[in-house]
Design an enzyme around this catalytic site. Structure first.
Site, PDB file in Angstrom:
ATOM      1  N   ARG A 232     -20.657  27.570  -3.264  1.00 38.20           N
ATOM      2  CA  ARG A 232     -19.664  28.291  -2.458  1.00 38.20           C
ATOM      3  C   ARG A 232     -18.296  28.192  -3.125  1.00 38.20           C
ATOM      4  O   ARG A 232     -18.013  27.236  -3.833  1.00 38.20           O
ATOM      5  CB  ARG A 232     -19.567  27.662  -1.064  1.00 38.20           C
ATOM      6  CG  ARG A 232     -20.840  27.763  -0.285  1.00 38.20           C
ATOM      7  CD  ARG A 232     -20.781  26.902   0.963  1.00 38.20           C
ATOM      8  NE  ARG A 232     -22.055  26.960   1.663  1.00 38.20           N
ATOM      9  CZ  ARG A 232     -22.201  27.396   2.899  1.00 38.20           C
ATOM     10  NH1 ARG A 232     -21.146  27.765   3.594  1.00 38.20           N
ATOM     11  NH2 ARG A 232     -23.382  27.440   3.464  1.00 38.20           N
TER      12      ARG A 232
ATOM     13  N   THR B  30     -16.409  27.497  -7.824  1.00 36.01           N
ATOM     14  CA  THR B  30     -17.413  27.133  -6.814  1.00 36.01           C
ATOM     15  C   THR B  30     -17.634  25.620  -6.790  1.00 36.01           C
ATOM     16  O   THR B  30     -17.353  24.907  -7.745  1.00 36.01           O
ATOM     17  CB  THR B  30     -18.758  27.833  -7.087  1.00 36.01           C
ATOM     18  OG1 THR B  30     -19.259  27.436  -8.354  1.00 36.01           O
ATOM     19  CG2 THR B  30     -18.604  29.348  -7.036  1.00 36.01           C
ATOM     20  N   ASP B  31     -18.165  25.160  -5.644  1.00 37.86           N
ATOM     21  CA  ASP B  31     -18.482  23.741  -5.500  1.00 37.86           C
ATOM     22  C   ASP B  31     -19.965  23.515  -5.805  1.00 37.86           C
ATOM     23  O   ASP B  31     -20.668  24.433  -6.231  1.00 37.86           O
ATOM     24  CB  ASP B  31     -18.090  23.235  -4.101  1.00 37.86           C
ATOM     25  CG  ASP B  31     -18.839  23.940  -2.970  1.00 37.86           C
ATOM     26  OD1 ASP B  31     -19.892  24.574  -3.218  1.00 37.86           O
ATOM     27  OD2 ASP B  31     -18.369  23.839  -1.820  1.00 37.86           O
ATOM     28  N   CYS B  32     -20.466  22.306  -5.559  1.00 35.22           N
ATOM     29  CA  CYS B  32     -21.856  21.987  -5.897  1.00 35.22           C
ATOM     30  C   CYS B  32     -22.864  22.734  -5.015  1.00 35.22           C
ATOM     31  O   CYS B  32     -24.048  22.781  -5.342  1.00 35.22           O
ATOM     32  CB  CYS B  32     -22.089  20.475  -5.826  1.00 35.22           C
ATOM     33  SG  CYS B  32     -21.901  19.781  -4.177  1.00 35.22           S
ATOM     34  N   MET B  33     -22.410  23.350  -3.934  1.00 33.68           N
ATOM     35  CA  MET B  33     -23.291  24.143  -3.081  1.00 33.68           C
ATOM     36  C   MET B  33     -23.242  25.632  -3.434  1.00 33.68           C
ATOM     37  O   MET B  33     -23.857  26.460  -2.771  1.00 33.68           O
ATOM     38  CB  MET B  33     -22.911  23.952  -1.611  1.00 33.68           C
ATOM     39  CG  MET B  33     -23.133  22.528  -1.119  1.00 33.68           C
ATOM     40  SD  MET B  33     -22.692  22.311   0.612  1.00 33.68           S
ATOM     41  CE  MET B  33     -20.903  22.400   0.497  1.00 33.68           C
TER      42      MET B  33
END
Length: 146
Positions: free
Chosen positions: A19, A14-17
């Site tokens: 997602r 996942t990324d920092c959001m």
């Protein structure tokens, strides 16, 4: 012949959001493609080792439809969409299992090359198998062209 695998989005994917990071979809496409081919009885490692035939991806497209998040269970649906003497194309859908939402769709094109990276024909056993697959009618025109 279609193939389906299931996987779960790991936290590291996942990324920092929160997602699923966009590049992971291409990795998931590869997982689907390899498992589909394994299901056909195609031994990729043997083909590389003994026939010196490699199938690198030389074209990829991807359209994002909806996000996937950490711990989502995903289904990767893979199918052959086209092939010739030297190329093999796959189509993909990544589905979020809990609500059947399509997260992404895509396509990859693989090219048969020798150990020097020069084009060569697909292995005979793979080509024979592909010839027997039911493919969309628009493929029939291209099949004859080779």
């Amino acid at each position: 012949m279609d193939g389906t695998i299931r996987l779960r989005v790991r936290y590291a994917e996942t990324d920092c959001m929160g997602r699923a990071y966009h590049a992971n979809y291409l990795t998931w496409f590869e997982c689907g493609r390899v498992e589909l081919m394994r299901g056909w009885g195609f031994d990729y490692a043997r083909t590389e080792r003994e026939e010196k035939c490699f199938l690198p991806v030389f074209e990829a497209s991807l359209k994002y439809r909806a996000p996937a998040f950490f711990d989502d269970e995903l289904e990767v649906r893979t199918r052959v969409v086209d092939f010739s003497y030297v190329r093999l194309s796959f189509g993909y859908e990544v589905i979020r299992v809990r609500d059947e939402v399509v997260c992404a769709e895509g396509r990859t094109v693989l090219a048969a090359v020798d150990e020097k990276g020069e084009p060569r024909r697909l292995p005979a056993d793979l080509r024979e198998f592909l010839e027997g697959l039911p493919l969309p009618p628009e493929h029939e025109r291209r099949r004859r062209k080779g």
